[in-house]
Scaffold this active site. Structure first.
Site, PDB file in Angstrom:
ATOM      1  N   ILE A 136       0.838  -1.201   0.000  1.00  0.00           N
ATOM      2  CA  ILE A 136       0.000   0.000   0.000  1.00  0.00           C
ATOM      3  C   ILE A 136       0.876   1.255   0.000  1.00  0.00           C
ATOM      4  O   ILE A 136       1.990   1.235   0.516  1.00  0.00           O
ATOM      5  CB  ILE A 136      -0.955  -0.016   1.218  1.00  0.00           C
ATOM      6  CG1 ILE A 136      -1.919   1.176   1.205  1.00  0.00           C
ATOM      7  CG2 ILE A 136      -0.209  -0.140   2.529  1.00  0.00           C
ATOM      8  CD1 ILE A 136      -3.037   1.100   2.247  1.00  0.00           C
ATOM      9  N   CYS A 137       0.362   2.315  -0.598  1.00  0.00           N
ATOM     10  CA  CYS A 137       0.961   3.648  -0.590  1.00  0.00           C
ATOM     11  C   CYS A 137       2.246   3.677  -1.434  1.00  0.00           C
ATOM     12  O   CYS A 137       2.211   3.441  -2.624  1.00  0.00           O
ATOM     13  CB  CYS A 137       1.196   4.114   0.845  1.00  0.00           C
ATOM     14  SG  CYS A 137       1.527   5.882   1.013  1.00  0.00           S
ATOM     15  N   ALA A 138       3.385   3.929  -0.814  1.00  0.00           N
ATOM     16  CA  ALA A 138       4.659   3.934  -1.534  1.00  0.00           C
ATOM     17  C   ALA A 138       5.218   2.529  -1.698  1.00  0.00           C
ATOM     18  O   ALA A 138       6.047   2.278  -2.575  1.00  0.00           O
ATOM     19  CB  ALA A 138       5.674   4.809  -0.801  1.00  0.00           C
ATOM     20  N   HIS A 143       0.582   5.249  -4.214  1.00  0.00           N
ATOM     21  CA  HIS A 143       0.419   6.654  -3.840  1.00  0.00           C
ATOM     22  C   HIS A 143       0.773   7.519  -5.046  1.00  0.00           C
ATOM     23  O   HIS A 143       1.746   7.239  -5.751  1.00  0.00           O
ATOM     24  CB  HIS A 143       1.347   6.989  -2.664  1.00  0.00           C
ATOM     25  CG  HIS A 143       1.034   8.286  -2.028  1.00  0.00           C
ATOM     26  ND1 HIS A 143       1.487   9.486  -2.519  1.00  0.00           N
ATOM     27  CD2 HIS A 143       0.274   8.579  -0.942  1.00  0.00           C
ATOM     28  CE1 HIS A 143       1.048  10.467  -1.760  1.00  0.00           C
ATOM     29  NE2 HIS A 143       0.301   9.948  -0.793  1.00  0.00           N
ATOM     30  N   SER A 202      -2.656  -0.823  -3.083  1.00  0.00           N
ATOM     31  CA  SER A 202      -3.584   0.238  -2.702  1.00  0.00           C
ATOM     32  C   SER A 202      -2.847   1.571  -2.649  1.00  0.00           C
ATOM     33  O   SER A 202      -1.619   1.608  -2.643  1.00  0.00           O
ATOM     34  CB  SER A 202      -4.222  -0.106  -1.358  1.00  0.00           C
ATOM     35  OG  SER A 202      -5.292   0.764  -1.062  1.00  0.00           O
TER      36      SER A 202
END
Length: 183
Positions: free
Chosen positions: A102-104, A123, A149
């Site tokens: 998720i994210c980075a 992200h 995500s």
């Protein structure tokens, strides 16, 4: 019951890591918080300290059905620089086991070479690091055994999708209602 692991490094995004742990446990999944720091205490990117369940060199990875990477800085950089994390990501992906980020942290999957021709998200601003991926802007993207995500605001749907992968819609709906989360 499925057993999954989540790698934790100093500088991880607390919400992305701990939300996944909480939702997984509500769905009756066994999840192990794995510190790559050589110590059980992990300090998140916002100074929140928490205890991991195990150190990376203590875990029987063959007993896990999936692995998760939370984002956050500099936690993502630490995950990406860790040879053991990269070895687990590659072996799980090759074996068809679940690999999530998720994210980075999807950038770590891209650098590990496991996103080739897979739909993935991250992200905003990290898209170029998803080497080989078909980029999506959806909140959560599942492509075979890879779930990605976008960030802290998508942590609950990300965690619910991981729970859905190992359980069923009824279980996920029960957890969702308990969280008072609207999709």
């Amino acid at each position: 019951m499925a057993k999954i692991g989540i790698f934790m490094a100093d500088g991880c995004e607390e919400i992305e890591g701990l939300t996944v742990v909480d939702v997984a446990r509500r769905a009756n999944l066994e999840i192990v918080m794995i510190s790559i720091m050589g110590k059980a205490e992990v300090t998140g990117s916002h100074g929140i300290r928490f205890m991991a369940d195990a150190l990376a060199d203590e875990v029987d990875y063959d007993a896990l059905d999936g692995i998760i990477l939370p984002g956050g800085m500099p936690g993502t950089l630490k995950l990406g620089a860790d040879a053991g994390v990269n070895e687990v990501i590659r072996s799980f992906a090759a074996a068809g086991k679940l690999v999530c980020a998720i994210c980075a942290a999807p950038s770590v999957l891209g650098a590990a070479g496991v996103l080739d021709q897979k739909r993935a998200t991250c992200h905003p601003g990290f898209e170029e690091k998803l080497t080989g991926a078909v980029i999506s802007e959806e909140e959560v993207v599942t492509d075979s055994n890879i779930i990605t995500s976008r960030g802290m605001g998508t942590a609950i749907p990300f965690a619910l999708e991981i729970a859905r992968y190992f359980t069923d819609d009824k279980t996920v709906e029960g957890v969702r209602k308990g969280l008072v989360y609207r999709e």
